[in-house]
Write a protein that holds these residues in place. Sequence first.
Motif, PDB file in Angstrom:
ATOM      1  N   ASN A  16      17.526  34.122 -31.454  1.00  0.00           N
ATOM      2  CA  ASN A  16      18.003  35.605 -31.837  1.00  0.00           C
ATOM      3  C   ASN A  16      18.728  36.094 -30.283  1.00  0.00           C
ATOM      4  O   ASN A  16      18.661  37.389 -30.368  1.00  0.00           O
ATOM      5  N   THR A  17      19.435  35.067 -30.036  1.00  0.00           N
ATOM      6  CA  THR A  17      20.088  35.445 -28.806  1.00  0.00           C
ATOM      7  C   THR A  17      21.379  35.954 -28.918  1.00  0.00           C
ATOM      8  O   THR A  17      22.347  35.705 -30.180  1.00  0.00           O
ATOM      9  N   ARG A  18      22.082  36.683 -28.166  1.00  0.00           N
ATOM     10  CA  ARG A  18      23.743  37.141 -28.352  1.00  0.00           C
ATOM     11  C   ARG A  18      24.424  35.964 -28.510  1.00  0.00           C
ATOM     12  O   ARG A  18      25.479  36.028 -29.208  1.00  0.00           O
ATOM     13  N   ILE A 131      32.853  38.344 -32.688  1.00  0.00           N
ATOM     14  CA  ILE A 131      31.796  39.136 -32.748  1.00  0.00           C
ATOM     15  C   ILE A 131      31.552  39.801 -31.216  1.00  0.00           C
ATOM     16  O   ILE A 131      30.976  39.103 -30.599  1.00  0.00           O
ATOM     17  N   GLY A 132      31.824  41.155 -30.927  1.00  0.00           N
ATOM     18  CA  GLY A 132      31.408  41.654 -29.738  1.00  0.00           C
ATOM     19  C   GLY A 132      30.189  41.906 -29.384  1.00  0.00           C
ATOM     20  O   GLY A 132      29.417  42.225 -30.239  1.00  0.00           O
ATOM     21  N   ILE A 133      29.720  41.146 -28.227  1.00  0.00           N
ATOM     22  CA  ILE A 133      28.309  41.442 -27.897  1.00  0.00           C
ATOM     23  C   ILE A 133      28.217  42.221 -26.550  1.00  0.00           C
ATOM     24  O   ILE A 133      27.244  42.456 -25.845  1.00  0.00           O
ATOM     25  N   ASN A 148      17.988  38.043 -25.488  1.00  0.00           N
ATOM     26  CA  ASN A 148      17.605  38.535 -26.836  1.00  0.00           C
ATOM     27  C   ASN A 148      18.614  39.965 -26.972  1.00  0.00           C
ATOM     28  O   ASN A 148      18.456  40.490 -26.170  1.00  0.00           O
ATOM     29  N   PHE A 149      18.685  40.571 -28.254  1.00  0.00           N
ATOM     30  CA  PHE A 149      19.316  41.680 -28.732  1.00  0.00           C
ATOM     31  C   PHE A 149      18.298  42.816 -28.135  1.00  0.00           C
ATOM     32  O   PHE A 149      16.788  42.627 -28.567  1.00  0.00           O
ATOM     33  N   THR A 150      18.456  43.741 -27.727  1.00  0.00           N
ATOM     34  CA  THR A 150      17.543  45.207 -27.515  1.00  0.00           C
ATOM     35  C   THR A 150      16.970  45.546 -28.763  1.00  0.00           C
ATOM     36  O   THR A 150      17.956  45.398 -29.923  1.00  0.00           O
ATOM     37  N   PRO A 155      20.471  47.116 -35.079  1.00  0.00           N
ATOM     38  CA  PRO A 155      21.030  47.648 -36.135  1.00  0.00           C
ATOM     39  C   PRO A 155      22.624  47.510 -36.124  1.00  0.00           C
ATOM     40  O   PRO A 155      23.392  47.303 -37.016  1.00  0.00           O
ATOM     41  N   LEU A 156      23.280  47.717 -34.878  1.00  0.00           N
ATOM     42  CA  LEU A 156      24.651  47.689 -34.870  1.00  0.00           C
ATOM     43  C   LEU A 156      25.206  46.040 -34.879  1.00  0.00           C
ATOM     44  O   LEU A 156      25.943  45.969 -35.477  1.00  0.00           O
TER      45      LEU A 156
END
Length: 187
Positions: A16-18, A131-133, A148-150, A155-156
């Motif tokens: 689940n990483t960027r 896809i912008g990270i 990982n995503f915060t 949701p974004l």
Amino acid sequence: MYVIVGLGNPGRKYENTRHNIGFITIDYLADELGIKVNKLKHKALVGEGRISGQKVLLVKPQTFMNLSGQSVREIVAYYKTELSQLIVIYDDIDIEKGSVRIRKKGSAGTHNGMKSIIYDLGEDSFPRVRIGIGASGGAPLVDHVIGNFTKEEVPLMEKAVQRAAKGVISIVEDGIDMAMNKYNGSD
């Protein structure tokens, strides 16, 4: 046949990483289309299915990001894929977090997975869905992309994945120009 490649790194550590937003988008597409991406071929997990009657191959290279081109080159050669029917989905630090940018072709920018693909294909004229990270905000780049995503980002990024998946489907159904007009940007 369209070959739709999501870039990422294999293994639970990167799940689940960027940097794995390409894999995440392939998983989302697979769920939406009822395709199982579970066969190991050409150094990738692949699954075959259809979008509006058009045959598609969903691909998650298992070579690790920086060697993605090895897998993509094998697949393109094996299936004799026209580069206009190769779609690559990947993360991009240079565009706004949560936004989607579809392009017909272009350079790899700072993305090592794309550098590998362009190097191995000897071409950069294939569609891509970025896809912008967002930028690292001063943190080391590697920590940012394999982080990982915060909780706030989730949701974004889920919306961005859905938008990117719709963009991929639109490329297959309506052509890239229509997909760019309809899906570039963010919600």
